[in-house]
Design an enzyme around this catalytic site. Structure first.
Site, PDB file in Angstrom:
ATOM      1  N   ARG A  52     -13.208   6.788  38.289  1.00 16.90           N
ATOM      2  CA  ARG A  52     -13.696   5.924  36.915  1.00 16.90           C
ATOM      3  C   ARG A  52     -13.714   6.867  35.677  1.00 16.90           C
ATOM      4  O   ARG A  52     -13.507   6.546  34.644  1.00 16.90           O
ATOM      5  CB  ARG A  52     -14.800   5.006  37.160  1.00 16.90           C
ATOM      6  CG  ARG A  52     -14.472   3.511  36.514  1.00 16.90           C
ATOM      7  CD  ARG A  52     -15.451   2.705  37.103  1.00 16.90           C
ATOM      8  NE  ARG A  52     -15.635   2.236  38.394  1.00 16.90           N
ATOM      9  CZ  ARG A  52     -16.349   2.358  39.256  1.00 16.90           C
ATOM     10  NH1 ARG A  52     -17.663   2.695  38.749  1.00 16.90           N
ATOM     11  NH2 ARG A  52     -16.257   1.641  40.502  1.00 16.90           N
TER      12      ARG A  52
ATOM     13  N   TYR B 125     -12.061   6.673  31.736  1.00 19.34           N
ATOM     14  CA  TYR B 125     -12.912   6.558  30.649  1.00 19.34           C
ATOM     15  C   TYR B 125     -12.489   7.874  29.587  1.00 19.34           C
ATOM     16  O   TYR B 125     -12.403   7.548  28.508  1.00 19.34           O
ATOM     17  CB  TYR B 125     -14.343   6.766  31.048  1.00 19.34           C
ATOM     18  CG  TYR B 125     -14.983   5.721  31.815  1.00 19.34           C
ATOM     19  CD1 TYR B 125     -14.517   4.464  31.843  1.00 19.34           C
ATOM     20  CD2 TYR B 125     -16.235   5.765  32.577  1.00 19.34           C
ATOM     21  CE1 TYR B 125     -14.957   3.168  32.535  1.00 19.34           C
ATOM     22  CE2 TYR B 125     -16.779   4.650  33.187  1.00 19.34           C
ATOM     23  CZ  TYR B 125     -16.050   3.530  33.326  1.00 19.34           C
ATOM     24  OH  TYR B 125     -16.338   2.545  33.979  1.00 19.34           O
TER      25      TYR B 125
ATOM     26  N   TYR C 271     -14.601  -5.801  26.735  1.00 20.12           N
ATOM     27  CA  TYR C 271     -15.057  -7.229  27.068  1.00 20.12           C
ATOM     28  C   TYR C 271     -16.380  -7.226  26.841  1.00 20.12           C
ATOM     29  O   TYR C 271     -17.039  -6.112  27.304  1.00 20.12           O
ATOM     30  CB  TYR C 271     -14.545  -7.788  28.393  1.00 20.12           C
ATOM     31  CG  TYR C 271     -15.004  -7.206  29.637  1.00 20.12           C
ATOM     32  CD1 TYR C 271     -14.418  -5.902  30.231  1.00 20.12           C
ATOM     33  CD2 TYR C 271     -15.872  -7.786  30.325  1.00 20.12           C
ATOM     34  CE1 TYR C 271     -14.682  -5.645  31.437  1.00 20.12           C
ATOM     35  CE2 TYR C 271     -16.521  -7.517  31.278  1.00 20.12           C
ATOM     36  CZ  TYR C 271     -15.928  -6.235  32.039  1.00 20.12           C
ATOM     37  OH  TYR C 271     -16.442  -5.760  33.231  1.00 20.12           O
TER      38      TYR C 271
HETATM   39  N1  SAM Z   1     -19.499  -4.926  28.835  1.00 22.05           N
HETATM   40  C1  SAM Z   1     -19.729  -5.678  29.864  1.00 22.05           C
HETATM   41  C2  SAM Z   1     -20.906  -6.802  29.238  1.00 22.05           C
HETATM   42  O1  SAM Z   1     -21.009  -6.570  28.247  1.00 22.05           O
HETATM   43  O2  SAM Z   1     -21.335  -7.861  30.090  1.00 22.05           O
HETATM   44  C3  SAM Z   1     -20.113  -5.197  31.144  1.00 22.05           C
HETATM   45  C4  SAM Z   1     -19.280  -4.170  31.582  1.00 22.05           C
HETATM   46  S1  SAM Z   1     -19.743  -3.413  33.183  1.00 22.05           S
HETATM   47  C5  SAM Z   1     -18.674  -2.351  33.457  1.00 22.05           C
HETATM   48  C6  SAM Z   1     -19.147  -4.561  34.565  1.00 22.05           C
HETATM   49  C7  SAM Z   1     -20.169  -5.459  35.234  1.00 22.05           C
HETATM   50  O3  SAM Z   1     -20.622  -6.511  34.346  1.00 22.05           O
HETATM   51  C8  SAM Z   1     -19.778  -6.195  36.294  1.00 22.05           C
HETATM   52  O4  SAM Z   1     -19.905  -5.357  37.464  1.00 22.05           O
HETATM   53  C9  SAM Z   1     -20.821  -7.232  36.302  1.00 22.05           C
HETATM   54  O5  SAM Z   1     -22.170  -6.711  36.557  1.00 22.05           O
HETATM   55  C10 SAM Z   1     -20.999  -7.800  35.065  1.00 22.05           C
HETATM   56  N2  SAM Z   1     -19.894  -8.658  34.485  1.00 22.05           N
HETATM   57  C11 SAM Z   1     -18.966  -8.648  34.027  1.00 22.05           C
HETATM   58  N3  SAM Z   1     -18.236  -9.857  34.028  1.00 22.05           N
HETATM   59  C12 SAM Z   1     -19.127 -10.788  34.494  1.00 22.05           C
HETATM   60  C13 SAM Z   1     -19.078 -11.900  34.595  1.00 22.05           C
HETATM   61  N4  SAM Z   1     -17.957 -12.800  34.271  1.00 22.05           N
HETATM   62  N5  SAM Z   1     -20.064 -12.602  34.949  1.00 22.05           N
HETATM   63  C14 SAM Z   1     -21.245 -11.829  35.467  1.00 22.05           C
HETATM   64  N6  SAM Z   1     -21.198 -10.642  35.146  1.00 22.05           N
HETATM   65  C15 SAM Z   1     -20.242 -10.079  34.921  1.00 22.05           C
END
Ligand code: SAM
Length: 260
Positions: free
Chosen positions: A64, A68, A90
């Site tokens: 990863r 990045y 996102y």
């Molecule tokens: N930047 C993102 C944010 O602001 O939510 C987080 C990115 S992080 C690399 C990825 C993690 O965010 C996932 O493993 C999960 O814990 C969380 N995540 C992403 N999409 C999600 C969703 N639809 N519902 C709940 N948690 C989510």
């Protein structure tokens, strides 16, 4: 001179993009984005037809960190080429997102204008969908692998959010489900602080309008049995209430605890 603004698309791009983010995407000379779902991609491409996805930097088996670094390099390259660049990530672009902070840091170091605008994170959605107010018991928020690795001390009187349990102990990307054979290690660590029968929630905010989130409440011991995806976040409510310190109450001149 080139510049960078990093915006968040929120979790449900159609509904969560802020007016400010929309304006920046429309007016940018170059748009780069990391938004996984097809509707989100469509929304961004309609706002700026030249928008370029950076999702191709994710490749199965690639560390990863390499991905990045490629994202950072692409953002920096566009700015140095003189383009007013907008990068869309996102959720909140600064929450659990290393390349955004790092691109800003490097560009500022080279004398370019670079800034971040906030977005709606998965945790923001969780607070709304699960009815959790971090003011009530406080809130601990950790990345799953780091939690098990650094052995952060948990306080069972405080709410806990665990990010990325679905990618536990993985340092490379996979387009498929991750191998979660090491998940018992996370369960074992959590069980040092929480009873195995304590009810926890596997949460997934909806990425589409009008759709319900996933909120599966399970006893902690079942964590290793339920499906976890790259969109899963875990919520662990407090086991018991914190008790106010009588001496502190007196020093602060408060009659009783301030939390409802
Ligand atoms: N930047 C993102 C944010 O602001 O939510 C987080 C990115 S992080 C690399 C990825 C993690 O965010 C996932 O493993 C999960 O814990 C969380 N995540 C992403 N999409 C999600 C969703 N639809 N519902 C709940 N948690 C989510």
């Amino acid at each position: 001179k080139g510049s960078l603004v990093i915006v968040g698309s929120g979790i449900n791009t159609t509904c969560h993009l802020t007016q400010e983010a929309i304006a920046r995407i429309k007016s940018a000379e170059k748009v780069l984005y990391v938004v996984g779902d097809p509707i989100g991609k469509n929304v961004i491409s309609r706002l700026n037809p030249e928008a370029e996805s950076m999702a191709s930097f994710y490749e199965p088996g690639k560390p990863r960190m390499t991905t990045y670094e490629q994202m950072i390099a692409r953002m920096v390259e566009c700015v140095v080429a003189g383009l007013r660049t907008c990068a869309v990530f996102y959720g909140h672009p600064g929450v659990f997102a290393y390349p955004t902070h790092e691109a800003i840091r490097r560009l500022r170091g080279q004398g370019y204008q670079a800034r971040m605008l906030p977005g709606i994170s998965a945790e923001d959605c969780l607070f709304a969908d699960l009815g959790v107010d971090p003011a009530q018991h406080g809130c601990q928020s950790y990345e799953a692998t780091q939690l098990a690795l650094y052995r952060y001390k948990l306080d069972p009187t405080v709410a806990l959010v665990v990010w990325q349990p679905g990618a536990f102990a993985q340092h490379t990307y996979s387009a498929e489900e991750y191998d979660l054979s090491r998940l018992p290690e996370l369960l074992a660590y959590l069980s040092e602080f929480y009873p195995l029968e304590h009810e926890v929630c596997v949460y997934e905010a909806s990425i589409f309008p009008e759709c319900e989130p996933r909120a599966d409440w399970i006893p902690l011991r079942r964590l290793v049995e339920v499906p976890l995806t790259s969109a899963s976040t875990m919520y662990v409510p407090p086991v018991r209430r914190a008790v106010p310190d009588p001496a502190a109450l007196e020093r602060l001149g408060l009659p009783v605890a301030t939390s409802p």
